[in-house]
Design a protein around this motif. Sequence first.
Motif, PDB file in Angstrom:
ATOM      1  N   PRO A  30      -3.363 -11.772  -5.123  1.00 34.70           N
ATOM      2  CA  PRO A  30      -3.109 -10.379  -4.754  1.00 34.70           C
ATOM      3  C   PRO A  30      -3.379 -10.163  -3.265  1.00 34.70           C
ATOM      4  O   PRO A  30      -4.285 -10.760  -2.692  1.00 34.70           O
ATOM      5  N   THR A  31      -2.564  -9.323  -2.654  1.00 29.82           N
ATOM      6  CA  THR A  31      -2.794  -8.889  -1.275  1.00 29.82           C
ATOM      7  C   THR A  31      -2.992  -7.377  -1.324  1.00 29.82           C
ATOM      8  O   THR A  31      -3.101  -6.799  -2.398  1.00 29.82           O
ATOM      9  N   GLU A  32      -2.994  -6.742  -0.172  1.00 29.05           N
ATOM     10  CA  GLU A  32      -3.195  -5.298  -0.144  1.00 29.05           C
ATOM     11  C   GLU A  32      -2.078  -4.540  -0.859  1.00 29.05           C
ATOM     12  O   GLU A  32      -2.299  -3.473  -1.414  1.00 29.05           O
ATOM     13  N   THR A  33      -0.869  -5.098  -0.846  1.00 29.21           N
ATOM     14  CA  THR A  33       0.273  -4.348  -1.380  1.00 29.21           C
ATOM     15  C   THR A  33       1.059  -5.083  -2.462  1.00 29.21           C
ATOM     16  O   THR A  33       1.686  -4.430  -3.293  1.00 29.21           O
ATOM     17  N   VAL A  34       1.065  -6.401  -2.445  1.00 32.35           N
ATOM     18  CA  VAL A  34       1.886  -7.177  -3.377  1.00 32.35           C
ATOM     19  C   VAL A  34       1.115  -8.429  -3.796  1.00 32.35           C
ATOM     20  O   VAL A  34       0.014  -8.675  -3.325  1.00 32.35           O
ATOM     21  N   TYR A  35       1.716  -9.213  -4.653  1.00 39.40           N
ATOM     22  CA  TYR A  35       1.182 -10.536  -4.968  1.00 39.40           C
ATOM     23  C   TYR A  35       1.944 -11.551  -4.130  1.00 39.40           C
ATOM     24  O   TYR A  35       3.158 -11.465  -3.985  1.00 39.40           O
TER      25      TYR A  35
END
Length: 78
Positions: A30-35
């Motif tokens: 996971p990142t801040e907005t998407v995987y």
Amino acid sequence: MDTLLLDANNSADRAEALRLLQAGKLVAVPTETVYGLAADARRSEAVNRIFSAKQRPHSHPLIVHIADATELPNWADP
């Protein structure tokens, strides 16, 4: 394809993610907005798995993350 759900807060799960990466497998992170999809960039078969999984043209480059600037000569010419 097998899917495992690993907990980044669990040291055994982090070790399993590392083992998978070292074996040339993909790991979703996971990142801040998407995987994102992670792979060992030193392994061409792993990199090709990212292109295949994302149906991404090989003309679209991928980002390689490094720990610090001392690793840069391993990836780029000065």
